[in-house]
Design an enzyme around this catalytic site. Structure first.
Site, short mmCIF file in Angstrom:
data_model
loop_
_atom_site.label_atom_id
_atom_site.label_comp_id
_atom_site.label_asym_id
_atom_site.label_seq_id
_atom_site.Cartn_x
_atom_site.Cartn_y
_atom_site.Cartn_z
CG LEU A 84 -15.68 -37.65 -38.05
CD1 LEU A 84 -16.15 -39.05 -37.66
CD2 LEU A 84 -14.30 -37.71 -38.68
CG ASP A 85 -16.66 -34.32 -44.50
OD1 ASP A 85 -16.57 -33.23 -43.92
OD2 ASP A 85 -15.88 -34.70 -45.40
CE LYS A 86 -26.68 -36.34 -44.47
NZ LYS A 86 -27.69 -35.70 -45.37
NE ARG B 99 -15.57 -35.91 -49.32
CZ ARG B 99 -16.71 -35.23 -49.19
NH1 ARG B 99 -16.99 -34.59 -48.05
NH2 ARG B 99 -17.55 -35.16 -50.20
#
Length: 320
Positions: A146-148, A251
């Site tokens: 998962l992205d930060k 996104r």
């Protein structure tokens, strides 16, 4: 791992001597031959850090040309990369665990894997502290990321066999991963929309991904299903189901649709409703256990900031 010193190395001083064969070489190139067990990129980093001296003078330019019979000293220090895979105790929210795997609810702000700018304090470091046996696995058993600034559920393997099985399940699209997203502008058109748009690196900004024409640019196929949960005056709450798992996929697709995530400034989103990080949460994870063959389904409640944002926009989170 590339450019990493051995784990036992803290600081070793070694004398170097430029031979006739290295005459005229750059400093980093010459050292890579006289200290052959270390990579040139590692040695370049040490030069820039002031670890190389000649007659007591620090040499800081990797491109400096060397002459035969010149000599000096080098301190073979551990690089940040070599220290990255070390255990660090941190609070982790364990949703489920058995002897084969764990499901973790990752908070926003936690980087999953060490990388430039984040060589410590990552989920991988926390997993190594939680379970020393995970150090025997590639990436400590991490099979997806998962992205930060994305919160939510992740599955992590505890054995190599289960890790290979989970990677295979993800590749076969047998792991269901659903997210909730708060996006700008009210949703229009069909409530459920399938997006099939390839994604590749943005040639104008290497930090971004973008929808690409595969005939003209490198990239990979990417499919996401978006489902409207509720509209608000300023935006919409969406359920997002990954068909593939490309970098920044949700996104990028939402930005392409004209509905960038709230607070996702990299892709055109603005801070709103109190959100200061991209409004994306991996709320549901489902798969067949690779060993027990049990059907596992997990759901993670919305983080406080996300729930507060829905309240500001008068969106009912109970509809999720």
């Amino acid at each position: 791992m590339e450019d990493a010193a051995p784990e036992s190395l803290e600081c070793e001083k070694r004398t170097w001597l430029i031979g006739a064969a290295q005459h005229g070489f750059r400093l980093d190139q010459a050292l890579s031959e006289v200290v052959p067990e270390f990579s040139r990129s590692y040695l370049k980093q040490l030069i820039e850090d002031g670890a190389v001296t000649q007659a007591g003078i620090v040499l800081r330019k990797p491109a400096q040309r060397m002459k035969a019979n010149e000599s000096g000293q080098i301190e073979l220090r551990a690089t940040p990369q070599s220290k990255a895979f070390k255990p660090e105790v941190m609070p982790l929210s364990i949703v489920y665990e058995d002897q084969y795997l764990r499901v973790i609810n990752k908070p926003a702000g936690l980087v999953v894997h060490p990388a430039p700018g984040n060589w410590s304090g990552t989920l991988l470091n926390g997993l190594l502290a939680l379970d020393p046996e995970s150090g025997k696995l590639p990436r400590a058993g991490i099979v997806h990321r998962l992205d930060k600034d994305t919160s939510g559920l992740m599955v992590v393997a505890r054995t190599r066999g289960v890790m290979d099985a989970l990677v295979r399940l993800i590749a076969e699209r047998s792991v269901s991963r659903q997210y909730v997203a708060l996006a700008h502008r009210p949703w229009t058109g069909q409530a459920i929309r399938e997006v099939d748009a390839p994604i590749g690196r943005d040639p104008r900004n290497r930090l971004r991904m973008t929808v690409v024409d595969l005939i003209r640019h490198p990239g990979k196929a990417a499919q996401t299903q978006f489902e409207l949960i509720q509209n608000a005056q300023l935006g919409c709450l969406l359920r997002c189901t990954l068909r593939t798992g490309r970098t920044h996929q949700i996104r990028v697709h939402l930005a392409q649709l004209g509905h960038p995530l709230v607070a996702d400034e990299l892709y055109g989103g603005e801070r709103a409703a109190g959100m200061t990080r991209q409004a994306l949460h991996a709320y549901r994870l489902a798969f067949i256990h690779p060993v027990t063959e049990q059907a596992l389904v997990f759901q993670a409640s919305l983080p406080d900031d996300f729930e507060a944002a829905l309240g500001q926009w008068q969106i009912d989170y109970r509809l999720i």
